[in-house]
Design a protein around this motif. Structure first.
Motif, mmCIF file in Angstrom:
data_model
loop_
_atom_site.group_PDB
_atom_site.id
_atom_site.type_symbol
_atom_site.label_atom_id
_atom_site.label_comp_id
_atom_site.label_asym_id
_atom_site.label_seq_id
_atom_site.Cartn_x
_atom_site.Cartn_y
_atom_site.Cartn_z
ATOM 1 N N GLU A 1 0.824 -1.216 0.000
ATOM 2 C CA GLU A 1 0.000 0.000 0.000
ATOM 3 C C GLU A 1 0.857 1.265 0.000
ATOM 4 O O GLU A 1 0.508 2.263 -0.620
ATOM 5 C CB GLU A 1 -0.961 -0.016 1.204
ATOM 6 N N GLU A 2 2.004 1.198 0.702
ATOM 7 C CA GLU A 2 2.910 2.352 0.731
ATOM 8 C C GLU A 2 3.460 2.629 -0.672
ATOM 9 O O GLU A 2 3.501 3.774 -1.128
ATOM 10 C CB GLU A 2 4.071 2.095 1.705
ATOM 11 N N ARG B 1 0.716 4.057 -2.833
ATOM 12 C CA ARG B 1 0.457 5.447 -2.434
ATOM 13 C C ARG B 1 1.522 6.377 -3.032
ATOM 14 O O ARG B 1 1.204 7.428 -3.608
ATOM 15 C CB ARG B 1 0.477 5.556 -0.909
#
Length: 348
Positions: free
Chosen positions: A284-285, A288
């Motif tokens: 997810e990082e 993002r």
């Protein structure tokens, strides 16, 4: 960028854990996997419901079907495969240690900046909710002034003595594989150390199998760290401050429990509820950062990776562990005995 399409290079244990947790990520699609063995690639693709399986790493690297590639092969291959990904314009999440040494990492980050691709070392622990909470507590002054970090990552891998962990050609050894985690935790809070002391045991295959490190900072903080591939430990971690301490549950690098203990004994324990081991958070990082057009994560930056490798380079130089292709400072005829004696290192 629309839905981020991922590919995985490698089908070993860590690639399996990553693929299993990918299902829990809120964003991104796992589209392709590459292995040098067709059976391995096909079985992996079927097991994790991945559309494309490829037999050659480079066919994945040059494929138009993926945007970002997770590199999960032995340490010795990280540099050349990440370099190929960058040159092919692919974003990269490369398993830790990012490369064997700081010089290699520096070259890759410069290349990534030139090619304008996102690159991050897969320090998945950084994105574990328990660690995120600990960072918040420290920043909010819950334990006053943070003075020390104690952490270990030890397990007994001697049953796999033929495997990569004990193989010098594959970048084996305790430090790069598991020692990097405790060092990461200490440097996350204190930055690169001003002083490094170590005691290490080098095994029969010329890789380090066990070490204890003491890191120190001019500002008065200390870290006491242990890593091993020949012995077990509960692998807890403690952040000690002037007003209390934070204790991570067992296997702190992937724990779901965290306890804040104040001077005077008031305790506050938190249990985090997330599926899998927590690899989804680094996915997810990356997603993002890609959505925001960043080339590096502000939470685990290129500088963070370079600082980790610089510390490990210094420890390895001190204990005399070098990997193929690395320059050895005094050749093979320098006074090894004296060197070992002087630093108190032991052969195992």
């Amino acid at each position: 960028m629309n839905e981020v399409r991922w590919g995985i290079i490698g089908t070993g244990t860590i690639a399996q854990a990553f693929a299993a947790d990918f299902a829990h990520a809120k964003t991104g699609t796992l589209r392709a996997v590459a292995s040098r063995r067709k059976e391995a690639a096909d079985a992996f693709a079927e097991r994790y419901d991945i559309e494309l399986s490829m037999v050659d790493y480079y066919s994945l690297i040059n494929s138009h079907e993926v945007d970002v590639i997770y590199v999960a092969v032995p340490h010795s291959l990280h540099f050349e495969l990440t370099k190929a990904c960058i040159k092919a314009g692919k974003h990269v999440l490369c398993e830790k240690p990012f490369t064997l040494n700081e010089t290699q990492a520096q070259e890759l980050f410069e290349l990534a900046a030139q090619h304008e691709v996102f690159v991050m070392e897969a320090m998945w622990t950084r994105f574990n909710p328990a660690l995120e909470q600990a960072i918040e507590w420290v920043e909010e002054g819950e334990i006053g002034l943070l003075q020390s970090v104690q952490a270990s990552f030890c397990f007994n891998a001697t049953s796999q003595s033929e495997g990569r962990l004990f193989n010098k050609d594959l970048g084996g050894g305790a430090l790069l594989d598991v020692g990097i985690y405790p060092i990461f935790l200490a440097q996350l809070f204190f930055g690169k150390p001003d002083f490094i002391q170590n005691q290490a045991v080098v095994g029969d295959t010329d890789v380090d199998v066990f070490e204890q490190l003491l890191l120190g900072w001019e500002s008065g903080q200390l870290a006491s760290l242990e890593s091993s591939i020949i012995s077990q430990q509960p692998n807890r971690a403690v952040l000690s401050g002037s007003d209390g301490y934070i204790e991570f549950g067992q296997e702190w690098y992937q724990t779901k429990t965290l306890t804040l203990v104040k001077n005077g004994g008031a305790e506050h324990a938190i249990e985090f509820d997330f599926p899998g081991l927590g690899y989804q958070f680094e996915v997810e990082e990356v997603n993002r950062c890609l959505q925001e057009g960043l080339l590096q994560s502000p939470n685990h930056s290129w500088e963070d990776t370079l600082n980790l490798l610089a510390t490990m380079d210094e420890v390895r130089q001190d204990i005399g562990v070098y990997y193929p292709g690395e320059p050895e400072p005094c050749g093979h005829d320098c006074d090894i005995e004296h060197h070992h004696h002087e630093h108190g290192h032991h052969k195992h």
